[in-house]
Write a protein that holds these residues in place. Structure first.
Motif, PDB file in Angstrom:
ATOM      1  N   TYR A  55      -1.621  -2.716  -6.170  1.00 32.54           N
ATOM      2  CA  TYR A  55      -2.768  -3.423  -5.605  1.00 32.54           C
ATOM      3  C   TYR A  55      -2.288  -4.431  -4.579  1.00 32.54           C
ATOM      4  N   SER A  56      -2.910  -4.415  -3.406  1.00 32.38           N
ATOM      5  CA  SER A  56      -2.456  -5.377  -2.411  1.00 32.38           C
ATOM      6  C   SER A  56      -3.421  -6.554  -2.348  1.00 32.38           C
ATOM      7  N   GLN A  57      -2.935  -7.671  -2.851  1.00 37.83           N
ATOM      8  CA  GLN A  57      -3.725  -8.908  -2.810  1.00 37.83           C
ATOM      9  C   GLN A  57      -3.664  -9.428  -1.378  1.00 37.83           C
ATOM     10  N   ALA A 121     -15.136 -11.205  -9.997  1.00 36.22           N
ATOM     11  CA  ALA A 121     -13.948 -11.843  -9.427  1.00 36.22           C
ATOM     12  C   ALA A 121     -12.725 -11.632 -10.313  1.00 36.22           C
ATOM     13  N   ALA A 122     -12.923 -11.755 -11.615  1.00 40.62           N
ATOM     14  CA  ALA A 122     -11.769 -11.708 -12.529  1.00 40.62           C
ATOM     15  C   ALA A 122     -11.319 -10.281 -12.839  1.00 40.62           C
ATOM     16  N   THR A 123     -12.260  -9.333 -12.882  1.00 39.29           N
ATOM     17  CA  THR A 123     -11.844  -7.976 -13.283  1.00 39.29           C
ATOM     18  C   THR A 123     -11.454  -7.097 -12.094  1.00 39.29           C
ATOM     19  N   TRP A 124     -11.998  -7.366 -10.924  1.00 36.53           N
ATOM     20  CA  TRP A 124     -11.695  -6.486  -9.782  1.00 36.53           C
ATOM     21  C   TRP A 124     -10.195  -6.324  -9.535  1.00 36.53           C
ATOM     22  N   PRO A 125      -9.412  -7.436  -9.425  1.00 35.44           N
ATOM     23  CA  PRO A 125      -7.989  -7.219  -9.127  1.00 35.44           C
ATOM     24  C   PRO A 125      -7.296  -6.365 -10.195  1.00 35.44           C
TER      25      PRO A 125
END
Ligand SMILES: Nc1ncnc2c1ncn2[C@@H]1O[C@H](COP(=O)(O)OP(=O)(O)OP(=O)(O)O)[C@@H](O)[C@H]1O
Length: 509
Positions: A55-57, A121-125
């Motif tokens: 995953y690219s933050q 917000a919390a689960t997406w990443p």
């Protein structure tokens, strides 16, 4: 990404505590040093993050001060418990600007919302990173897009096997109406993702569903019909890589457990991401949930998942202890209050039994109110039509059984009235959650009788946790929370007096 071992100790992500080196003096001394160090270590972190998670933050999110992230986690009471040993802490996506890049215009429909909700917000990443996730957040908090957006992005990013009748994602929901609603939400995004979505549920002919399954990438379904179509080989779930159980605690209770096991059986464990979302997470289903998941991360918004079920705190809850014989009179009084105005409020009235719902609907009709009904004895066309009438406002009162308790997102329901208390306190939380959605205020009035006293302790805890008044008349029934008396959590059992002729409550196929 590689699945991790089941036996790791959980780690918790809470707002990081300020260390001693963060005090005023050392802060100013170290500031410059840290700033220099930061940019290079951020870059390293970002690339190692992609390596570790896929995953690219985005850099804008990486550049935010940790204090801003901590504040977000704290303000929204977000708790993240990771059962994986090599857990990587991923920052919540606190703005749509921080969504990972996406070639197509997948995010366009998000324009109508100001920002991700805390559960999104919390689960997406975590979901973008391929983790198995259990997401627990209050009713009406945007869970559908919580699991839906990563699903669509995953399909968009992957080279999809386009073999007919081999969907890549399956989302299972307990009722037909909820399946349809999830389908509608995803369909808004699905064009951009170039992913066909199909909705599969019982009570209607199978032919069209079989046809649609030939090309669909995403299947939204109720369990019984999906199992039927699986059994007659209209669909092959062997290539599913994203599985969602919405209303997960309901999907895992005894009524559905075997269907779910049968449906999941052909889905490859090694490449499957398993996602469970719910507003209530009773201990009775957690062990079973773990058997379907690989080192899941549990994200809880608004409190400890081990505590009693939590109601949305924007709903004003009132409980009236009444004599069973006075319930219908009181219901009509309440409806008089809300329905005699020029623009009557939308009111959802819950009953426990189908026959009771029919009787109550008739009674309300005789008083001249615009009422519709929804329960399992109606055919599917009537169920959809009546729900639609309530959504559009041509009926302003909807009388429902628990078939409408979970997940339904009906605009502007002002009041929920519980004429008969549900079988569990979890069901109560879901029922009242049909009001007060997406940040709105809501109101629920519950008529509680001596026959319901076995659930008084659980109800009192829900009221207290949401800082609501607890009437003396309810307290007198006792505050003890009884252990569930039956394996079939919430669905099929209640110790009722013999004067009530119980109709078995069934759920959807
Ligand atoms: N980021 C957002 N900002 C504002 N509203 C949103 C956002 N995401 C979703 N919504 C809206 O919030 C409403 C409730 O969302 P949703 O139905 O997904 O809730 P839920 O958490 O699944 O509720 P339940 O527990 O009852 O199933 C929907 O109308 C949805 O369109």
């Amino acid at each position: 990404m590689a699945k991790r071992s089941h036996h790791a100790e959980p780690t918790e992500l809470r707002p990081t505590k300020k260390s001693k080196s963060d005090d005023k003096h050392s802060a100013s001394k170290d500031k410059k040093k840290r700033r220099n160090k930061k940019s290079s270590s951020d870059k390293e972190n970002a690339s190692s993050l992609i390596e570790q998670t896929g995953y690219s933050q985005v850099s804008g999110l990486t550049d935010l001060a940790q204090s801003q992230i901590d504040q977000f986690l704290e303000e929204n009471t977000i708790k993240i418990t990771d059962s994986s040993a090599d857990a990587v802490q991923l920052r919540p996506i606190i703005s749509f600007d921080y969504l990972p890049p996406c070639n197509e215009d997948l995010y366009a429909p998000l324009k109508s919302f100001p920002a991700p909700t805390p559960i999104q917000a919390a689960t997406w990443p975590l979901l973008f990173a391929g983790r198995d996730v259990i997401g627990i957040a209050e009713t009406g908090s945007g869970k559908t897009l919580g699991f839906g957006l990563p699903c669509l992005k995953k399909l968009l990013d992957s080279k999809r096997n386009k073999k007919p009748c081999h969907p890549a994602a399956v989302i299972i929901s307990p009722t037909r109406e909820l399946a349809m609603q999830i389908y509608d939400q995803l369909a808004k995004f699905a064009d951009a993702a170039k992913a066909g979505v199909v909705c599969i549920y019982g009570g209607v002919r199978k032919d069209e569903q079989r046809e649609a399954l030939k090309t669909a990438a995403i299947v939204v379904a109720t369990p019984g019909r999906l199992k039927d179509l699986q059994n007659d080989e209209s669909v092959n779930l062997g290539k599913v890589k994203y599985l969602v159980l919405d209303e997960a605690d309901r999907m895992l209770d005894k009524g559905f457990e075997q269907d779910i096991k049968d449906i999941i059986q052909p889905m490859p464990v090694s490449s499957r991401q398993t996602v469970m979302f719910t507003a209530t997470w009773p201990p009775s289903v957690r062990e079973l949930a773990a058997t379907f998941m690989s080192s899941p991360v549990t994200v809880t918004i608004g409190g400890d998942p081990s505590a009693d079920p939590r109601a949305n705190t924007r709903i004003k809850q009132e409980v009236e202890v009444v004599d069973p014989r006075d319930k219908e009179g009181r219901l009509i009084q309440l409806l008089n209050r809300s329905q005699r105005a020029q623009n009557p409020d939308k009111v959802l009235v819950f009953c426990l039994y189908k026959k009771e719902a029919m009787r109550v609907e008739r009674l309300i009709k005789t008083k001249g109110f615009r009422v519709a009904g929804i329960h399992g004895d109606l055919n599917q066309a009537d169920r959809f039509r009546n729900l639609e009438a309530f959504k559009t406002g041509s009926a302003t009162v909807l009388v429902a059984t628990d078939v409408a308790a979970r997940g339904l997102d009906i605009p502007a329901v002002k009041l929920v009235i519980n004429v008969t208390f549900p079988l569990t306190v979890e069901d109560y939380v879901h029922r009242i959650g049909r009001t007060g959605r997406a940040g709105a205020e809501g109101h629920a009035i519950t008529l509680f009788t001596e026959q319901d006293k076995g659930l008084s302790g659980g109800l009192i805890n829900v009221l207290k946790a949401a800082k609501q008044d607890v009437p003396e008349s309810l307290l007198k029934f006792g505050t003890t929370v009884k252990k569930k008396q039956h394996d079939a959590y919430g669905a099929f059992f209640k110790d009722i007096g013999t004067d009530k002729k119980a109709t078995k409550i069934t759920f959807d196929d």
